[in-house]
Scaffold this motif. Structure first.
Motif, PDB file in Angstrom:
ATOM      1  N   SER A 211       0.809  -1.208   0.000  1.00  0.00           N
ATOM      2  CA  SER A 211       0.000   0.000   0.000  1.00  0.00           C
ATOM      3  C   SER A 211       0.843   1.258   0.000  1.00  0.00           C
ATOM      4  O   SER A 211       0.329   2.339  -0.213  1.00  0.00           O
ATOM      5  CB  SER A 211      -0.935  -0.013   1.218  1.00  0.00           C
ATOM      6  N   PHE A 212       2.149   1.137   0.243  1.00  0.00           N
ATOM      7  CA  PHE A 212       3.036   2.295   0.206  1.00  0.00           C
ATOM      8  C   PHE A 212       3.765   2.391  -1.130  1.00  0.00           C
ATOM      9  O   PHE A 212       4.629   3.237  -1.287  1.00  0.00           O
ATOM     10  CB  PHE A 212       4.064   2.225   1.339  1.00  0.00           C
ATOM     11  N   HIS A 213       3.445   1.546  -2.074  1.00  0.00           N
ATOM     12  CA  HIS A 213       4.090   1.566  -3.377  1.00  0.00           C
ATOM     13  C   HIS A 213       3.131   2.158  -4.422  1.00  0.00           C
ATOM     14  O   HIS A 213       1.942   1.897  -4.394  1.00  0.00           O
ATOM     15  CB  HIS A 213       4.481   0.150  -3.818  1.00  0.00           C
ATOM     16  N   THR A 214       3.691   2.937  -5.320  1.00  0.00           N
ATOM     17  CA  THR A 214       2.925   3.520  -6.413  1.00  0.00           C
ATOM     18  C   THR A 214       3.598   3.145  -7.729  1.00  0.00           C
ATOM     19  O   THR A 214       4.816   3.224  -7.850  1.00  0.00           O
ATOM     20  CB  THR A 214       2.844   5.052  -6.285  1.00  0.00           C
ATOM     21  N   GLU A 215       2.784   2.744  -8.712  1.00  0.00           N
ATOM     22  CA  GLU A 215       3.318   2.295  -9.995  1.00  0.00           C
ATOM     23  C   GLU A 215       2.888   3.230 -11.122  1.00  0.00           C
ATOM     24  O   GLU A 215       1.790   3.788 -11.096  1.00  0.00           O
ATOM     25  CB  GLU A 215       2.826   0.886 -10.316  1.00  0.00           C
ATOM     26  N   LEU A 216       3.779   3.361 -12.093  1.00  0.00           N
ATOM     27  CA  LEU A 216       3.462   4.038 -13.341  1.00  0.00           C
ATOM     28  C   LEU A 216       4.162   3.285 -14.463  1.00  0.00           C
ATOM     29  O   LEU A 216       5.336   2.925 -14.345  1.00  0.00           O
ATOM     30  CB  LEU A 216       3.922   5.501 -13.316  1.00  0.00           C
ATOM     31  N   PHE A 217       3.431   3.041 -15.550  1.00  0.00           N
ATOM     32  CA  PHE A 217       3.985   2.335 -16.699  1.00  0.00           C
ATOM     33  C   PHE A 217       4.059   3.294 -17.879  1.00  0.00           C
ATOM     34  O   PHE A 217       3.081   3.982 -18.195  1.00  0.00           O
ATOM     35  CB  PHE A 217       3.121   1.125 -17.059  1.00  0.00           C
ATOM     36  N   ILE A 218       5.236   3.338 -18.503  1.00  0.00           N
ATOM     37  CA  ILE A 218       5.434   4.145 -19.701  1.00  0.00           C
ATOM     38  C   ILE A 218       5.640   3.185 -20.869  1.00  0.00           C
ATOM     39  O   ILE A 218       6.588   2.401 -20.871  1.00  0.00           O
ATOM     40  CB  ILE A 218       6.632   5.100 -19.554  1.00  0.00           C
ATOM     41  N   TYR A 219       4.742   3.244 -21.814  1.00  0.00           N
ATOM     42  CA  TYR A 219       4.803   2.385 -22.999  1.00  0.00           C
ATOM     43  C   TYR A 219       5.396   3.236 -24.120  1.00  0.00           C
ATOM     44  O   TYR A 219       4.710   4.066 -24.703  1.00  0.00           O
ATOM     45  CB  TYR A 219       3.399   1.890 -23.323  1.00  0.00           C
ATOM     46  N   LEU A 220       6.679   3.022 -24.388  1.00  0.00           N
ATOM     47  CA  LEU A 220       7.385   3.788 -25.412  1.00  0.00           C
ATOM     48  C   LEU A 220       7.296   3.036 -26.736  1.00  0.00           C
ATOM     49  O   LEU A 220       7.697   1.874 -26.833  1.00  0.00           O
ATOM     50  CB  LEU A 220       8.844   4.001 -25.016  1.00  0.00           C
ATOM     51  N   VAL A 221       6.775   3.712 -27.749  1.00  0.00           N
ATOM     52  CA  VAL A 221       6.635   3.140 -29.092  1.00  0.00           C
ATOM     53  C   VAL A 221       7.519   3.946 -30.034  1.00  0.00           C
ATOM     54  O   VAL A 221       7.374   5.169 -30.133  1.00  0.00           O
ATOM     55  CB  VAL A 221       5.171   3.183 -29.568  1.00  0.00           C
ATOM     56  N   LEU A 222       8.436   3.252 -30.713  1.00  0.00           N
ATOM     57  CA  LEU A 222       9.278   3.908 -31.705  1.00  0.00           C
ATOM     58  C   LEU A 222       8.560   3.894 -33.047  1.00  0.00           C
ATOM     59  O   LEU A 222       8.182   2.840 -33.553  1.00  0.00           O
ATOM     60  CB  LEU A 222      10.637   3.208 -31.813  1.00  0.00           C
ATOM     61  N   LEU A 223       8.379   5.076 -33.598  1.00  0.00           N
ATOM     62  CA  LEU A 223       7.690   5.205 -34.874  1.00  0.00           C
ATOM     63  C   LEU A 223       8.665   4.991 -36.018  1.00  0.00           C
ATOM     64  O   LEU A 223       9.806   5.480 -35.981  1.00  0.00           O
ATOM     65  CB  LEU A 223       7.035   6.588 -34.978  1.00  0.00           C
ATOM     66  N   ASP A 224       8.221   4.280 -37.021  1.00  0.00           N
ATOM     67  CA  ASP A 224       9.084   3.936 -38.140  1.00  0.00           C
ATOM     68  C   ASP A 224       9.286   5.125 -39.074  1.00  0.00           C
ATOM     69  O   ASP A 224       8.363   5.903 -39.337  1.00  0.00           O
ATOM     70  CB  ASP A 224       8.464   2.772 -38.919  1.00  0.00           C
ATOM     71  N   ILE A 225      10.516   5.272 -39.568  1.00  0.00           N
ATOM     72  CA  ILE A 225      10.799   6.180 -40.669  1.00  0.00           C
ATOM     73  C   ILE A 225      11.437   5.353 -41.782  1.00  0.00           C
ATOM     74  O   ILE A 225      11.926   4.244 -41.555  1.00  0.00           O
ATOM     75  CB  ILE A 225      11.739   7.333 -40.242  1.00  0.00           C
ATOM     76  N   ASN A 226      11.453   5.878 -42.989  1.00  0.00           N
ATOM     77  CA  ASN A 226      11.947   5.131 -44.145  1.00  0.00           C
ATOM     78  C   ASN A 226      13.473   5.240 -44.198  1.00  0.00           C
ATOM     79  O   ASN A 226      14.033   6.031 -44.946  1.00  0.00           O
ATOM     80  CB  ASN A 226      11.322   5.676 -45.426  1.00  0.00           C
ATOM     81  N   ASP A 227      14.123   4.416 -43.365  1.00  0.00           N
ATOM     82  CA  ASP A 227      15.575   4.495 -43.272  1.00  0.00           C
ATOM     83  C   ASP A 227      16.260   3.189 -43.653  1.00  0.00           C
ATOM     84  O   ASP A 227      17.448   3.010 -43.392  1.00  0.00           O
ATOM     85  CB  ASP A 227      15.990   4.893 -41.857  1.00  0.00           C
ATOM     86  N   ASN A 228      15.518   2.252 -44.282  1.00  0.00           N
ATOM     87  CA  ASN A 228      16.103   0.988 -44.708  1.00  0.00           C
ATOM     88  C   ASN A 228      15.781   0.747 -46.179  1.00  0.00           C
ATOM     89  O   ASN A 228      14.721   1.147 -46.677  1.00  0.00           O
ATOM     90  CB  ASN A 228      15.552  -0.175 -43.874  1.00  0.00           C
ATOM     91  N   ILE A 229      16.725   0.071 -46.867  1.00  0.00           N
ATOM     92  CA  ILE A 229      16.501  -0.284 -48.269  1.00  0.00           C
ATOM     93  C   ILE A 229      16.103  -1.756 -48.347  1.00  0.00           C
ATOM     94  O   ILE A 229      16.479  -2.559 -47.486  1.00  0.00           O
ATOM     95  CB  ILE A 229      17.758  -0.025 -49.119  1.00  0.00           C
TER      96      ILE A 229
END
Length: 597
Positions: free
Chosen positions: A411-429
């Protein structure tokens, strides 16, 4: 609004007289009753106000004269009425407003005669009093009570008391609570007061210091009489009650997520929601659900922040500011913040399930100030390696535990989740699965002959990773399916015309700008010879001269025969690409460099 109070003092004597001693059967006795009343009436009572003087048995009204107005004088501001109701009641009825400056007391005498030789003599003193002198009085100007938060409903809070300064009054005092603070947010009643004692209690909800630190209510002390009627307006006075809520250490920390100033312009890059009810794409929701099933959540309603960033994300980028806030007044100091990072173990899902791995050294926290942390990525992040990152933050409140909470509990712990999504760019052939293709087919195969299936893969996502195929030089001999990469012939091929065809094929993605990121592969198609021609004589007629007596075995002439299958083709090689033999080494070197990227 005026309030009323009255007092009544009654003095009564009874005398009995015999008029004829010889006729007892004729009811010769007479009974005389003398009643003296003293009542007190506020000076500002309205016209029509009634006040009870006395009550009799209900039969009393039936035996009285039919005229129920016992006394009425034009000079008096009131009249005396005898009216039947549940009992037989003697009333004072106001017909004119009082003028206390002229008369403060009225005294009248009236005979009330009943049948059967009964006479009631009434002497009534009506005293006009100032209403302000007789409202109930509280002992304090206001009351202040201090109560600890989270005490149980029904807990005693304090006591208020009012008294009636009018010494002749037989009235009582009741207590009523007023004000908006009586109601909680969920419409529950917070406080109650004992109507007769003035004791105040917490009713059906708890006090919470973090929600509201002070409650203000009002107590009304109201004078009432057991015989009070609907036309009587009771006298009241009011006093303020201040209830201060005392804080205890019962609140968890709050992790407040904010974006750095330079990222505020991109509002769509951040979404805040509940981890138990994510509102994402189907794939992302499945990922979050799989993650929740893997770990033991301390809080089922923990916060979930969706953060989107374009790849590649440079190292040491400030992703967020995290503020730890404690609403408890009793705690202070700094609090630790823990960080864990989880990623998908593999892009390939086994049995349609998602597996997670805990990784380190991808993110770190830096202290910006007391209970303020900055979240950074420790290295360059590329979507082609990990597309989704779940950062699990846990804040721990390390104050001394109170009686209400135990530091060893979650009860003394607090949680936060960060969902990091990397967006694609056209950097591959697109990259072909082979660097060179050599194909052999027999000549004269029918058109549409399957030659090979070319395949190129692009690590980008969406349209940036959607591959299409095309021939570098369009021609009438070969074709390629732009979607599948299947190479076919468009007509029969004759080795006698050409022995080898060199085809250039380009693979490109649909990202922007189109065909900026592409790769080329060479396909050599060698045509094998088959016996598809018959031998033939070089001349239609051969004429030979032979001398006589030529010995046996003498050559007399030569027949010349030819076969096109044995001839060299007209063209040794036809190049259907933009690359010639001298450029092949250069082409392979460039392609090797692209693969290394």
């Amino acid at each position: 609004m005026w309030k009323l109070i009255y007092g009544l003092i009654l003095f009564s004597t009874v005398s009995m007289t015999r008029t004829d001693r010889n006729k007892l059967s004729d009811r010769s006795y007479s009974i005389e009753s003398n009643r003296t009343y003293m009542i007190f009436v506020p000076k500002d009572v309205p016209i029509g106000y009634t006040q009870i003087i006395d009550t009799f048995d209900s039969s009393f009204c039936l035996r009285c004269p039919t005229n129920k107005t016992i006394s009425h004088q034009h000079k008096l501001p009131f009249e005396i009425l005898l009216l039947p109701n549940d009992n037989c009641t003697l009333y004072l009825h106001i017909i004119h407003l009082f003028d206390q400056t002229r008369i403060s007391k009225y005294t009248i005498q009236q005979n009330l005669t009943r049948v059967e030789n009964i006479t009631i003599n009434i002497q009534l003193s009506v005293n006009i009093v100032d209403v302000n002198d007789h409202v109930p009085m509280f002992g304090n100007e206001f009351y202040h009570f201090i109560v600890k938060e989270n005490v149980q409903p029904g807990t005693y809070i304090g006591h208020v008391q009012a008294y009636n300064p009018f010494i002749f009054s037989t009235s009582k005092i009741s207590y009523i609570l007023h004000d908006t603070d009586l109601k909680h947010l969920n419409n529950k009643t917070m406080f109650r007061i004992d109507k007769y004692t003035g004791d105040i209690f917490l009713f059906d909800c708890k006090l919470d210091y973090e929600t509201k630190r002070e409650h203000k209510i009002m107590v009304e002390a109201r004078v009432y009489d057991d015989n009070e009627t609907a036309t009587q307006i009771p006298l009241s006075s009011f006093v303020d009650i201040i209830i201060t809520v005392e804080d205890i250490n019962d609140e968890k920390l709050q992790i407040i997520f904010t974006m750095p100033d330079d990222n505020n312009n991109n509002e769509n890059s951040v979404k805040i929601m509940n981890i138990s009810k994510p509102q994402l794409s189907e794939e992302q929701n499945r990922l979050i659900s799989a993650f929740r099933s893997r770990i033991n959540l301390i809080e089922n309603d923990a916060g979930l922040v969706i953060l989107s960033k374009e790849e590649p994300l440079p190292a040491n980028t400030l992703l967020a500011l995290l503020h730890l806030r404690d609403n408890d007044q009793t705690s202070n100091g700094t609090f630790p913040l823990r960080l864990q990072t989880h990623v998908k173990c593999s892009k390939e899902e086994i049995f349609n399930t998602v597996t997670f791995c805990r990784v380190t050294n991808l993110f770190h926290l830096s202290i910006f100030g007391p209970n303020v942390y900055g979240l950074f990525n420790s290295r360059i992040l590329d979507r082609e390696k990990y597309e989704n990152y779940i950062i699990h933050l846990t804040a721990i409140k390390n104050d001394s535990p109170s009686a209400e909470m135990n530091i060893n509990s979650n009860s003394f712990h607090t949680e936060l989740f960060i969902y990091l999504v990397l967006l694609d760019i056209n950097d591959n052939i697109p990259i072909f699965n082979q660097s060179y293709f050599h194909i052999q087919i027999n000549e004269n195969e029918p058109k549409g002959k399957f030659l090979t299936h070319l395949h190129a893969h692009d690590n980008d996502k969406g349209i940036n990773g959607t591959v299409r195929y095309e021939l570098i030089v369009n021609n009438r001999l070969f074709s390629i399916n732009a979607y599948t990469g299947i190479l076919r012939t468009k007509r029969r091929l004759d080795r006698e015309l050409c022995e080898l065809y060199r085809i250039g094929v380009r693979a490109y993605d649909l990202g922007f700008p189109q065909r900026k990121y592409s790769s080329i592969v060479l396909v050599d198609v060698q045509i094998n010879n088959i016996n598809d021609h018959v031998p033939y004589f070089m001349h239609d007629i051969y004429h030979f001269y032979v001398e006589e007596n030529v010995p046996i075995g003498k050559i007399i002439g030569r027949l010349t025969i030819d076969d096109k299958d044995d001839q060299e083709p007209i063209e040794k090689i036809i190049n259907l690409s933009t690359i010639d033999d001298g450029d092949i080494l250069h082409f392979n070197a460039r392609r090797s460099h692209a693969i290394a990227r």
